[in-house]
Design an enzyme around this catalytic site. Sequence first.
Site, PDB file in Angstrom:
ATOM      1  N   ASN A   7      48.562  41.654  63.558  1.00  0.00           N
ATOM      2  CA  ASN A   7      47.438  41.718  64.486  1.00  0.00           C
ATOM      3  C   ASN A   7      48.029  41.840  65.895  1.00  0.00           C
ATOM      4  O   ASN A   7      48.475  40.850  66.467  1.00  0.00           O
ATOM      5  CB  ASN A   7      46.609  40.436  64.331  1.00  0.00           C
ATOM      6  CG  ASN A   7      45.395  40.419  65.230  1.00  0.00           C
ATOM      7  OD1 ASN A   7      45.225  41.289  66.087  1.00  0.00           O
ATOM      8  ND2 ASN A   7      44.547  39.426  65.053  1.00  0.00           N
ATOM      9  N   LYS A  14      50.592  38.877  66.217  1.00  0.00           N
ATOM     10  CA  LYS A  14      50.552  37.817  65.202  1.00  0.00           C
ATOM     11  C   LYS A  14      50.928  38.431  63.868  1.00  0.00           C
ATOM     12  O   LYS A  14      50.561  39.577  63.597  1.00  0.00           O
ATOM     13  CB  LYS A  14      49.130  37.251  65.079  1.00  0.00           C
ATOM     14  CG  LYS A  14      48.697  36.431  66.266  1.00  0.00           C
ATOM     15  CD  LYS A  14      47.341  35.807  65.978  1.00  0.00           C
ATOM     16  CE  LYS A  14      46.653  35.493  67.273  1.00  0.00           C
ATOM     17  NZ  LYS A  14      45.233  35.589  67.281  1.00  0.00           N
ATOM     18  N   HIS A 177      34.369  41.231  63.967  1.00  0.00           N
ATOM     19  CA  HIS A 177      34.717  40.144  63.034  1.00  0.00           C
ATOM     20  C   HIS A 177      34.412  40.538  61.579  1.00  0.00           C
ATOM     21  O   HIS A 177      34.230  39.668  60.722  1.00  0.00           O
ATOM     22  CB  HIS A 177      33.916  38.850  63.318  1.00  0.00           C
ATOM     23  CG  HIS A 177      34.205  38.205  64.626  1.00  0.00           C
ATOM     24  ND1 HIS A 177      33.221  37.600  65.387  1.00  0.00           N
ATOM     25  CD2 HIS A 177      35.354  38.046  65.319  1.00  0.00           C
ATOM     26  CE1 HIS A 177      33.751  37.096  66.481  1.00  0.00           C
ATOM     27  NE2 HIS A 177      35.040  37.355  66.483  1.00  0.00           N
ATOM     28  N   HIS A 203      30.335  33.258  62.000  1.00  0.00           N
ATOM     29  CA  HIS A 203      31.722  33.184  62.478  1.00  0.00           C
ATOM     30  C   HIS A 203      31.628  32.687  63.917  1.00  0.00           C
ATOM     31  O   HIS A 203      31.371  33.455  64.843  1.00  0.00           O
ATOM     32  CB  HIS A 203      32.371  34.572  62.412  1.00  0.00           C
ATOM     33  CG  HIS A 203      33.772  34.601  62.965  1.00  0.00           C
ATOM     34  ND1 HIS A 203      34.887  34.825  62.194  1.00  0.00           N
ATOM     35  CD2 HIS A 203      34.236  34.434  64.228  1.00  0.00           C
ATOM     36  CE1 HIS A 203      35.966  34.778  62.943  1.00  0.00           C
ATOM     37  NE2 HIS A 203      35.600  34.552  64.194  1.00  0.00           N
ATOM     38  N   ASN A 206      35.826  31.065  69.460  1.00  0.00           N
ATOM     39  CA  ASN A 206      35.736  31.402  70.879  1.00  0.00           C
ATOM     40  C   ASN A 206      34.873  32.657  71.042  1.00  0.00           C
ATOM     41  O   ASN A 206      33.985  32.725  71.874  1.00  0.00           O
ATOM     42  CB  ASN A 206      37.151  31.585  71.427  1.00  0.00           C
ATOM     43  CG  ASN A 206      37.137  31.677  72.915  1.00  0.00           C
ATOM     44  OD1 ASN A 206      36.313  31.050  73.578  1.00  0.00           O
ATOM     45  ND2 ASN A 206      38.027  32.487  73.453  1.00  0.00           N
ATOM     46  N   ARG A 236      31.700  34.418  76.901  1.00  0.00           N
ATOM     47  CA  ARG A 236      30.808  35.592  76.932  1.00  0.00           C
ATOM     48  C   ARG A 236      29.351  35.149  76.844  1.00  0.00           C
ATOM     49  O   ARG A 236      29.029  34.188  76.143  1.00  0.00           O
ATOM     50  CB  ARG A 236      31.099  36.529  75.755  1.00  0.00           C
ATOM     51  CG  ARG A 236      32.444  37.180  75.824  1.00  0.00           C
ATOM     52  CD  ARG A 236      32.627  38.126  74.635  1.00  0.00           C
ATOM     53  NE  ARG A 236      34.029  38.249  74.315  1.00  0.00           N
ATOM     54  CZ  ARG A 236      34.514  38.295  73.074  1.00  0.00           C
ATOM     55  NH1 ARG A 236      33.711  38.250  72.035  1.00  0.00           N
ATOM     56  NH2 ARG A 236      35.798  38.406  72.882  1.00  0.00           N
ATOM     57  N   ASP A 278      35.785  25.590  75.905  1.00  0.00           N
ATOM     58  CA  ASP A 278      36.183  24.999  74.623  1.00  0.00           C
ATOM     59  C   ASP A 278      35.176  23.938  74.188  1.00  0.00           C
ATOM     60  O   ASP A 278      34.888  23.001  74.936  1.00  0.00           O
ATOM     61  CB  ASP A 278      37.582  24.375  74.785  1.00  0.00           C
ATOM     62  CG  ASP A 278      38.195  24.019  73.445  1.00  0.00           C
ATOM     63  OD1 ASP A 278      37.547  23.283  72.668  1.00  0.00           O
ATOM     64  OD2 ASP A 278      39.311  24.474  73.179  1.00  0.00           O
ATOM     65  N   GLY A 326      36.710  28.692  64.533  1.00  0.00           N
ATOM     66  CA  GLY A 326      37.019  27.443  65.252  1.00  0.00           C
ATOM     67  C   GLY A 326      35.928  26.393  65.222  1.00  0.00           C
ATOM     68  O   GLY A 326      36.139  25.279  64.743  1.00  0.00           O
ATOM     69  N   GLY A 328      32.861  26.674  63.667  1.00  0.00           N
ATOM     70  CA  GLY A 328      32.232  26.632  62.347  1.00  0.00           C
ATOM     71  C   GLY A 328      33.003  25.738  61.388  1.00  0.00           C
ATOM     72  O   GLY A 328      32.425  25.020  60.577  1.00  0.00           O
ATOM     73  N   GLU A 329      34.338  25.777  61.496  1.00  0.00           N
ATOM     74  CA  GLU A 329      35.153  24.975  60.592  1.00  0.00           C
ATOM     75  C   GLU A 329      35.355  23.546  61.092  1.00  0.00           C
ATOM     76  O   GLU A 329      35.553  22.631  60.296  1.00  0.00           O
ATOM     77  CB  GLU A 329      36.536  25.645  60.419  1.00  0.00           C
ATOM     78  CG  GLU A 329      36.444  26.972  59.682  1.00  0.00           C
ATOM     79  CD  GLU A 329      37.732  27.779  59.749  1.00  0.00           C
ATOM     80  OE1 GLU A 329      38.820  27.189  59.880  1.00  0.00           O
ATOM     81  OE2 GLU A 329      37.641  29.019  59.686  1.00  0.00           O
ATOM     82  N   GLU A 379      41.485  36.032  57.908  1.00  0.00           N
ATOM     83  CA  GLU A 379      41.471  37.478  58.140  1.00  0.00           C
ATOM     84  C   GLU A 379      42.790  38.124  57.726  1.00  0.00           C
ATOM     85  O   GLU A 379      42.812  39.245  57.228  1.00  0.00           O
ATOM     86  CB  GLU A 379      41.177  37.751  59.620  1.00  0.00           C
ATOM     87  CG  GLU A 379      39.720  37.451  59.974  1.00  0.00           C
ATOM     88  CD  GLU A 379      39.485  37.223  61.453  1.00  0.00           C
ATOM     89  OE1 GLU A 379      39.885  36.156  61.958  1.00  0.00           O
ATOM     90  OE2 GLU A 379      38.906  38.102  62.103  1.00  0.00           O
TER      91      GLU A 379
HETATM   92  P1  AMP Z   1      38.716  30.555  67.240  1.00  0.00           P
HETATM   93  O1  AMP Z   1      38.393  31.603  68.253  1.00  0.00           O
HETATM   94  O2  AMP Z   1      38.116  30.798  65.908  1.00  0.00           O
HETATM   95  O3  AMP Z   1      40.191  30.233  67.173  1.00  0.00           O
HETATM   96  O4  AMP Z   1      38.013  29.216  67.773  1.00  0.00           O
HETATM   97  C1  AMP Z   1      38.474  28.515  68.903  1.00  0.00           C
HETATM   98  C2  AMP Z   1      37.435  27.547  69.346  1.00  0.00           C
HETATM   99  O5  AMP Z   1      37.066  26.644  68.292  1.00  0.00           O
HETATM  100  C3  AMP Z   1      37.906  26.621  70.460  1.00  0.00           C
HETATM  101  O6  AMP Z   1      37.809  27.218  71.705  1.00  0.00           O
HETATM  102  C4  AMP Z   1      36.950  25.458  70.313  1.00  0.00           C
HETATM  103  O7  AMP Z   1      35.784  25.744  71.031  1.00  0.00           O
HETATM  104  C5  AMP Z   1      36.617  25.418  68.830  1.00  0.00           C
HETATM  105  N1  AMP Z   1      37.303  24.311  68.141  1.00  0.00           N
HETATM  106  C6  AMP Z   1      38.526  24.281  67.615  1.00  0.00           C
HETATM  107  N2  AMP Z   1      38.804  23.057  67.087  1.00  0.00           N
HETATM  108  C7  AMP Z   1      37.719  22.286  67.299  1.00  0.00           C
HETATM  109  C8  AMP Z   1      37.365  20.918  67.005  1.00  0.00           C
HETATM  110  N3  AMP Z   1      38.199  20.116  66.363  1.00  0.00           N
HETATM  111  N4  AMP Z   1      36.151  20.496  67.379  1.00  0.00           N
HETATM  112  C9  AMP Z   1      35.292  21.296  68.014  1.00  0.00           C
HETATM  113  N5  AMP Z   1      35.558  22.596  68.323  1.00  0.00           N
HETATM  114  C10 AMP Z   1      36.744  23.076  67.976  1.00  0.00           C
END
Ligand code: AMP
Length: 391
Positions: A7, A14, A177, A203, A206, A236, A278, A326, A328-329, A379
């Site tokens: 990626n 990555k 996505h 999904h 961020n 965004r 975040d 991020g 969602g999980e 992914e």
């Molecule tokens: P991603 O773009 O899928 O890597 O998601 C990143 C985003 O997930 C971060 O900017 C956070 O807003 C959120 N995130 C990651 N870990 C946590 C957590 N433990 N609790 C709440 N939000 C999280």
Amino acid sequence: MKILSVNAGSSSLKFQMYEMPEEKKLISGVFERIGMDNSFYTIKFNGEKIQKEKDLKNHKEAFSILIDELKEYKVVEDLSEIKGVGHRVVQGGDYFDKSVVIDKEVKEKIKEFSCLAPLHNPAALIGIEASETVIPGAVNVAVFDTAFHQTMPIENYLYALPYEWASKYKIRRYGAHGTSHKYVSARMNEILGRTNTKLITCHIGNGASISAIKDGKCINTSMGLTPNAGLIMGTRCGDIDATIVTYMIKNYNMTAEEIENVMNKESGYLGISELSSDSRDIEDGIAKGNDKCILAQKMYVKRVVDYIAKYYVELGGCDAIVFTAGLGENSISTRREILDSLEVLGVKIDEKANNVRGEEKLITLPSSKIAAYIIPTDEELMISRDTYNLI
Ligand code: AMP
């Protein structure tokens, strides 16, 4: 067979390597600040994470170091063991509805669609060319973020602008996505044990998007011509009245570039909270009673719920809602607030089950009319699967 999944971003690369078809992850890593000062890379191997500082002039150099490291860690002894390299490509326009083996024509098309993804598609091309030079024996495969959404019906991907804008200027909804939505929906169908399903996949990281998936095919998705449509995201704004742009140009002398920058980098969670993009910081702010964080979260959740309601109607019901990426999980409170708002549809959250991070799990009660699951996305594995299948 060893497959490398790549990626390439504008200044990053990555990678993950898999043994296929066993889907065994052998090694992964990321090169950062390529072409900048203080460049470095991180490798994850056997549960250990090693960071090395190294001058990385360009992607080709990063690729060469990557190969050296694969040999150093004895993941490969000879380059000929790498049979395929799968590349994430953000924008495949309306031309690619599936992953393809890369040839000259495919590269030309990726270049052509750079106008729709000016930061991402050129980076992918650099990654592809680096791979072709450094691993000449491998088959290169392009896996498009947009391909999974190509099954949307025209009434869902067309904007109500002059019809000619779609044919002449390629303006339409492409979504993004797609690799993640495809992965989690396929996994969801596996768990449900059937493919005739109605799924809503969220999904939310961020960047954030949501899709309506019927019988394994995407029928609608929230991102549009660009990834700045639909949900509220880290920085965004997602859906807004498009005329805000010309209003700001005419009345406040802002330039198109300035507005684009604000809408992509200074809006969303960050713009409303005036604190952070975040969700962990937003959660902390809420715990401290910060009004703007409370508002940002309310708006964030509301937008997700609006889309779920819309897709529920469009799908004519829903078997499962899937949370991934991020937030969602990992964000227990965001999932809870979304599911609580869907009580009217008969959704009943299992509070105890929801109290987890990063695990595949059913998080609704047996009496819930719609099931909700956390399914961690992968992914890179999806890219490797497509690459393996094409070889
Ligand atoms: P991603 O773009 O899928 O890597 O998601 C990143 C985003 O997930 C971060 O900017 C956070 O807003 C959120 N995130 C990651 N870990 C946590 C957590 N433990 N609790 C709440 N939000 C999280």
